[in-house]
Design a protein around this motif. Sequence first.
Motif, mmCIF file in Angstrom:
data_model
loop_
_atom_site.group_PDB
_atom_site.id
_atom_site.type_symbol
_atom_site.label_atom_id
_atom_site.label_comp_id
_atom_site.label_asym_id
_atom_site.label_seq_id
_atom_site.Cartn_x
_atom_site.Cartn_y
_atom_site.Cartn_z
ATOM 1 N N LEU A 143 0.825 -1.217 0.000
ATOM 2 C CA LEU A 143 0.000 0.000 0.000
ATOM 3 C C LEU A 143 0.865 1.277 0.000
ATOM 4 N N PRO A 144 1.939 1.337 0.824
ATOM 5 C CA PRO A 144 2.766 2.553 0.793
ATOM 6 C C PRO A 144 3.380 2.808 -0.590
ATOM 7 N N ALA A 145 3.812 1.753 -1.259
ATOM 8 C CA ALA A 145 4.408 1.928 -2.587
ATOM 9 C C ALA A 145 3.341 2.356 -3.598
ATOM 10 N N ILE A 146 2.166 1.740 -3.499
ATOM 11 C CA ILE A 146 1.064 2.108 -4.400
ATOM 12 C C ILE A 146 0.686 3.575 -4.173
ATOM 13 N N ASN A 147 0.626 3.979 -2.906
ATOM 14 C CA ASN A 147 0.321 5.387 -2.618
ATOM 15 C C ASN A 147 1.373 6.313 -3.218
ATOM 16 N N SER A 148 2.639 5.881 -3.200
ATOM 17 C CA SER A 148 3.692 6.750 -3.738
ATOM 18 C C SER A 148 3.536 6.916 -5.252
ATOM 19 N N LEU A 149 3.017 5.885 -5.914
ATOM 20 C CA LEU A 149 2.771 6.003 -7.362
ATOM 21 C C LEU A 149 1.586 6.938 -7.615
ATOM 22 N N LEU A 150 0.529 6.788 -6.820
ATOM 23 C CA LEU A 150 -0.646 7.658 -6.987
ATOM 24 C C LEU A 150 -0.271 9.107 -6.686
ATOM 25 N N ASP A 151 0.540 9.302 -5.637
ATOM 26 C CA ASP A 151 1.001 10.662 -5.291
ATOM 27 C C ASP A 151 1.865 11.261 -6.394
ATOM 28 N N ALA A 152 2.556 10.397 -7.138
ATOM 29 C CA ALA A 152 3.442 10.890 -8.204
ATOM 30 C C ALA A 152 2.646 11.357 -9.416
ATOM 31 N N GLY A 153 1.325 11.181 -9.375
ATOM 32 C CA GLY A 153 0.460 11.717 -10.428
ATOM 33 C C GLY A 153 0.372 10.820 -11.649
ATOM 34 N N VAL A 154 0.521 9.509 -11.464
ATOM 35 C CA VAL A 154 0.375 8.611 -12.608
ATOM 36 C C VAL A 154 -1.048 8.739 -13.161
ATOM 37 N N ALA A 155 -1.211 8.335 -14.444
ATOM 38 C CA ALA A 155 -2.535 8.413 -15.073
ATOM 39 C C ALA A 155 -3.508 7.490 -14.326
ATOM 40 N N THR A 156 -4.762 7.575 -14.706
ATOM 41 C CA THR A 156 -5.824 6.799 -14.025
ATOM 42 C C THR A 156 -5.403 5.355 -13.765
ATOM 43 N N ALA A 157 -5.665 4.909 -12.553
ATOM 44 C CA ALA A 157 -5.209 3.580 -12.150
ATOM 45 C C ALA A 157 -6.390 2.667 -11.817
ATOM 46 N N HIS A 158 -6.255 1.410 -12.219
ATOM 47 C CA HIS A 158 -7.134 0.339 -11.727
ATOM 48 C C HIS A 158 -6.338 -0.343 -10.630
ATOM 49 N N VAL A 159 -6.844 -0.278 -9.406
ATOM 50 C CA VAL A 159 -6.074 -0.759 -8.253
ATOM 51 C C VAL A 159 -6.738 -2.008 -7.689
ATOM 52 N N PHE A 160 -5.971 -3.094 -7.578
ATOM 53 C CA PHE A 160 -6.466 -4.348 -7.008
ATOM 54 C C PHE A 160 -5.686 -4.613 -5.732
ATOM 55 N N LEU A 161 -6.381 -4.609 -4.606
ATOM 56 C CA LEU A 161 -5.703 -4.745 -3.313
ATOM 57 C C LEU A 161 -6.262 -5.913 -2.522
ATOM 58 N N GLU A 162 -5.365 -6.737 -2.022
ATOM 59 C CA GLU A 162 -5.790 -7.842 -1.169
ATOM 60 C C GLU A 162 -5.762 -7.392 0.290
ATOM 61 N N TYR A 163 -6.796 -7.791 1.055
ATOM 62 C CA TYR A 163 -6.782 -7.435 2.475
ATOM 63 C C TYR A 163 -6.995 -8.671 3.334
ATOM 64 N N GLN A 164 -6.559 -8.568 4.611
ATOM 65 C CA GLN A 164 -6.672 -9.721 5.519
ATOM 66 C C GLN A 164 -7.587 -9.446 6.697
ATOM 67 N N HIS A 165 -7.712 -8.187 7.097
ATOM 68 C CA HIS A 165 -8.515 -7.829 8.265
ATOM 69 C C HIS A 165 -9.613 -6.874 7.807
ATOM 70 N N ASP A 166 -10.803 -6.974 8.447
ATOM 71 C CA ASP A 166 -11.956 -6.208 7.982
ATOM 72 C C ASP A 166 -11.640 -4.726 7.818
ATOM 73 N N ASP A 167 -10.884 -4.153 8.795
ATOM 74 C CA ASP A 167 -10.677 -2.702 8.728
ATOM 75 C C ASP A 167 -9.517 -2.296 7.804
ATOM 76 N N ASP A 168 -8.880 -3.281 7.150
ATOM 77 C CA ASP A 168 -7.824 -2.932 6.187
ATOM 78 C C ASP A 168 -8.367 -2.033 5.071
ATOM 79 N N THR A 169 -9.653 -2.244 4.733
ATOM 80 C CA THR A 169 -10.191 -1.478 3.599
ATOM 81 C C THR A 169 -10.366 0.005 3.960
ATOM 82 N N ASP A 170 -10.221 0.333 5.257
ATOM 83 C CA ASP A 170 -10.269 1.754 5.669
ATOM 84 C C ASP A 170 -8.877 2.386 5.667
ATOM 85 N N LEU A 171 -7.841 1.616 5.383
ATOM 86 C CA LEU A 171 -6.481 2.177 5.412
ATOM 87 C C LEU A 171 -6.366 3.284 4.364
ATOM 88 N N PRO A 172 -5.470 4.254 4.626
ATOM 89 C CA PRO A 172 -5.415 5.420 3.746
ATOM 90 C C PRO A 172 -4.813 5.140 2.367
#
Length: 246
Positions: A143-172
């Motif tokens: 997630l931190p690396a993905i955020n760094s790419l989004l922050d770098a202003g890459v073009a529109t992204a399709h993001v697929f993220l795996e989570y393990q704990h219910d509240d992971d989907t609230d992570l920033p």
Amino acid sequence: MTNGDGQPGRSRGWQGAVLKMLGADDYQFTVTGTERISEHYIRIGFTGGGLLTARPLHPTMWVRMWFSDRAGKLHQRGYTLVDADPAADTFFIEFAIHDGSAARWAQQAAPGDTIAATFMGSKFALPEPAPKGWILVGDTASLPAINSLLDAGVATAHVFLEYQHDDDTDLPLRSREADVVHWVRRGEGIVDTLRANKFDADGHFGWVAADTKITRSAVRVLRSDFGIDRGSIKSQAYWMANAKPS
Ligand SMILES: Cc1cc2nc3c(=O)[nH]c(=O)nc-3n(C[C@H](O)[C@H](O)[C@H](O)COP(=O)(O)OP(=O)(O)OC[C@H]3O[C@@H](n4cnc5c(N)ncnc54)[C@H](O)[C@@H]3O)c2cc1C
């Protein structure tokens, strides 16, 4: 709490010896503060001991930190720099928590603690010309690396993220309005979800970092189903499932 012996190359086994031979740079990071984002995710502030003063930043930039296991043996683990401030030589690292040396260290870290780190192998430049869009596949470790790419202003992204704990989907996740985000619970088929959302991805760039198996399978799908060639995919396994806890 200080980790490592502060003597680069000592107690780090063959990995430390090889890094030393390759001329890797060693640093001592100092904790400036910690924040528990959720039960399984901790953000820690550091000063870099000179890490950022002579080195340009790049998206997804990572370091090898040296964590001690219960027997006192040091293990290197990759971690990604977040919100780095080169002028101040400060940054954050966000730790996904599980049962391992690095995760244990993060849960106990306090301001003033120090830890040894080595810089070698982190290299990524945004492709030129800029891709039409991005497909990002990861999990809470990347997630931190993905955020760094989004922050770098890459073009529109399709993001697929795996989570393990219910509240992971609230992570920033720093997605923008046009980005399309899929959170998939671990064990419920992130690779199948990726395949089910295939489109003609001509001109797109794929970036993949998850556990070893998912990384390999996701790259295969990006090539075969999305039609992205190998040169337009950057992948790196970030962790190994079912590894013996350190
Ligand atoms: C380039 C790079 C950058 C990385 N950046 C980050 C980052 O910014 N934040 C981050 O949290 N991680 C990041 N990782 C992943 C991190 O290095 C691994 O998760 C690492 O294995 C953690 O070490 P450990 O000592 O805590 O656990 P280990 O001793 O490696 O493993 C102990 C047990 O925990 C399991 N395990 C390990 N990692 C995970 C996980 N993520 N989720 C669930 N179970 C796990 C293992 O299968 C094993 O059973 C990065 C990895 C790389 C290669």
